[in-house]
Design a protein around this motif. Structure first.
Motif, PDB file in Angstrom:
ATOM      1  N   LEU A 198       6.271  85.866  25.814  1.00  0.00           N
ATOM      2  CA  LEU A 198       6.536  87.245  25.386  1.00  0.00           C
ATOM      3  C   LEU A 198       6.204  87.466  23.919  1.00  0.00           C
ATOM      4  O   LEU A 198       5.860  88.582  23.530  1.00  0.00           O
ATOM      5  N   ARG A 199       6.278  86.427  23.116  1.00  0.00           N
ATOM      6  CA  ARG A 199       5.858  86.562  21.717  1.00  0.00           C
ATOM      7  C   ARG A 199       4.353  86.865  21.661  1.00  0.00           C
ATOM      8  O   ARG A 199       3.901  87.702  20.887  1.00  0.00           O
ATOM      9  N   VAL A 200       3.583  86.186  22.502  1.00  0.00           N
ATOM     10  CA  VAL A 200       2.142  86.451  22.586  1.00  0.00           C
ATOM     11  C   VAL A 200       1.913  87.890  23.042  1.00  0.00           C
ATOM     12  O   VAL A 200       1.108  88.622  22.449  1.00  0.00           O
ATOM     13  N   VAL A 201       2.615  88.309  24.089  1.00  0.00           N
ATOM     14  CA  VAL A 201       2.493  89.685  24.584  1.00  0.00           C
ATOM     15  C   VAL A 201       2.855  90.672  23.475  1.00  0.00           C
ATOM     16  O   VAL A 201       2.156  91.666  23.259  1.00  0.00           O
ATOM     17  N   ASP A 202       3.927  90.390  22.749  1.00  0.00           N
ATOM     18  CA  ASP A 202       4.377  91.270  21.666  1.00  0.00           C
ATOM     19  C   ASP A 202       3.314  91.383  20.570  1.00  0.00           C
ATOM     20  O   ASP A 202       3.070  92.479  20.050  1.00  0.00           O
ATOM     21  N   LEU A 203       2.672  90.289  20.242  1.00  0.00           N
ATOM     22  CA  LEU A 203       1.660  90.293  19.180  1.00  0.00           C
ATOM     23  C   LEU A 203       0.370  91.009  19.597  1.00  0.00           C
ATOM     24  O   LEU A 203      -0.289  91.631  18.765  1.00  0.00           O
ATOM     25  N   LEU A 204       0.019  90.941  20.872  1.00  0.00           N
ATOM     26  CA  LEU A 204      -1.253  91.509  21.331  1.00  0.00           C
ATOM     27  C   LEU A 204      -1.144  92.954  21.809  1.00  0.00           C
ATOM     28  O   LEU A 204      -2.157  93.614  21.994  1.00  0.00           O
ATOM     29  N   SER A 205       0.078  93.437  22.002  1.00  0.00           N
ATOM     30  CA  SER A 205       0.291  94.776  22.557  1.00  0.00           C
ATOM     31  C   SER A 205       0.673  95.759  21.467  1.00  0.00           C
ATOM     32  O   SER A 205       1.354  95.398  20.515  1.00  0.00           O
ATOM     33  N   TRP A 206       0.275  97.033  21.633  1.00  0.00           N
ATOM     34  CA  TRP A 206       0.804  98.035  20.710  1.00  0.00           C
ATOM     35  C   TRP A 206       2.191  98.440  21.172  1.00  0.00           C
ATOM     36  O   TRP A 206       3.006  98.909  20.396  1.00  0.00           O
ATOM     37  N   SER A 207       2.481  98.216  22.468  1.00  0.00           N
ATOM     38  CA  SER A 207       3.795  98.504  23.017  1.00  0.00           C
ATOM     39  C   SER A 207       3.957  97.682  24.290  1.00  0.00           C
ATOM     40  O   SER A 207       2.980  97.426  24.996  1.00  0.00           O
ATOM     41  N   TRP A 208       5.201  97.279  24.599  1.00  0.00           N
ATOM     42  CA  TRP A 208       5.472  96.585  25.852  1.00  0.00           C
ATOM     43  C   TRP A 208       6.949  96.767  26.189  1.00  0.00           C
ATOM     44  O   TRP A 208       7.752  97.133  25.336  1.00  0.00           O
TER      45      TRP A 208
ATOM     46  N   GLY B  82      13.243  95.071  42.044  1.00  0.00           N
ATOM     47  CA  GLY B  82      13.240  94.171  40.881  1.00  0.00           C
ATOM     48  C   GLY B  82      12.881  94.916  39.613  1.00  0.00           C
ATOM     49  O   GLY B  82      13.546  95.875  39.236  1.00  0.00           O
ATOM     50  N   LYS B  83      11.814  94.489  38.979  1.00  0.00           N
ATOM     51  CA  LYS B  83      11.386  95.128  37.735  1.00  0.00           C
ATOM     52  C   LYS B  83       9.869  95.064  37.604  1.00  0.00           C
ATOM     53  O   LYS B  83       9.197  94.302  38.299  1.00  0.00           O
ATOM     54  N   THR B  84       9.361  95.859  36.677  1.00  0.00           N
ATOM     55  CA  THR B  84       7.958  95.812  36.278  1.00  0.00           C
ATOM     56  C   THR B  84       7.922  95.604  34.778  1.00  0.00           C
ATOM     57  O   THR B  84       8.567  96.341  34.031  1.00  0.00           O
ATOM     58  N   VAL B  85       7.192  94.589  34.345  1.00  0.00           N
ATOM     59  CA  VAL B  85       6.984  94.342  32.922  1.00  0.00           C
ATOM     60  C   VAL B  85       5.600  94.887  32.589  1.00  0.00           C
ATOM     61  O   VAL B  85       4.634  94.626  33.310  1.00  0.00           O
ATOM     62  N   TRP B  86       5.513  95.652  31.507  1.00  0.00           N
ATOM     63  CA  TRP B  86       4.263  96.311  31.160  1.00  0.00           C
ATOM     64  C   TRP B  86       3.874  96.037  29.708  1.00  0.00           C
ATOM     65  O   TRP B  86       4.713  95.703  28.872  1.00  0.00           O
ATOM     66  N   SER B  87       2.586  96.183  29.454  1.00  0.00           N
ATOM     67  CA  SER B  87       2.026  96.010  28.113  1.00  0.00           C
ATOM     68  C   SER B  87       0.894  97.012  27.952  1.00  0.00           C
ATOM     69  O   SER B  87       0.126  97.244  28.887  1.00  0.00           O
ATOM     70  N   GLU B  88       0.794  97.597  26.759  1.00  0.00           N
ATOM     71  CA  GLU B  88      -0.307  98.509  26.461  1.00  0.00           C
ATOM     72  C   GLU B  88      -1.136  97.913  25.334  1.00  0.00           C
ATOM     73  O   GLU B  88      -0.588  97.509  24.298  1.00  0.00           O
TER      74      GLU B  88
END
Length: 144
Positions: free
Chosen positions: A108-118, A126-132
């Motif tokens: 998630l740190r990688v996702v956080d660094l590469l995304s403008w939002s997540w 359940g759930k959906t995890v998203w990244s923009e």
């Protein structure tokens, strides 16, 4: 001319080989949307980012939620939205601190660094995890 948005979905019946299938699916979607591909210089770095986010979100679903059930990619005039649905209602947690040399816990740190939002949102099963992720300059189009 491409429409303002386009969504592609991959339903996953089993978690076996999900990361590879999802990366191939994402690579194909990016190519159909005329995004510069990974390995095509500086502009291809964004495609690598998208593929890495797909890998991290699918891996997290496999490790923490009995596997992903669907990958969805949506292209817009400003970027791409990656969504991975799973059957766990537990929201993802971005871990702070920790030893960056030790394996695990960095997805998630990688996702956080590469995304403008997540983030994540619950759904019926359940759930959906998203990244923009912002599009490379060569792909940006004015809306409308």
């Amino acid at each position: 001319m491409l429409p303002d948005t386009d969504t592609r979905r991959l339903v996953l019946a089993s978690g076996r080989g999900a990361v590879g299938r999802c990366r191939a699916f994402a690579r194909d979607a990016l190519a159909r949307w005329d995004w510069p591909q990974a390995g095509e210089g500086e502009r291809g770095e964004v495609a690598r980012d998208v593929l890495l986010v797909v890998s991290e979100l699918v891996t997290n679903a496999a490790q923490h939620a009995d596997g992903p059930i669907e990958l969805s990619l949506t292209r817009s005039a400003v970027g791409v939205r990656v969504e991975v649905a799973d059957c766990s209602s537990e929201p993802p947690v971005l871990r702070r601190g920790g030893d960056p040399v030790l394996p695990g816990g960095h997805g998630l740190r990688v996702v956080d660094l590469l995304s403008w939002s997540w983030g994540s949102r619950p759904h019926e099963h359940g759930k959906t995890v998203w990244s923009e992720i912002a599009a490379p300059p060569a792909v940006l189009r004015p809306p409308g």
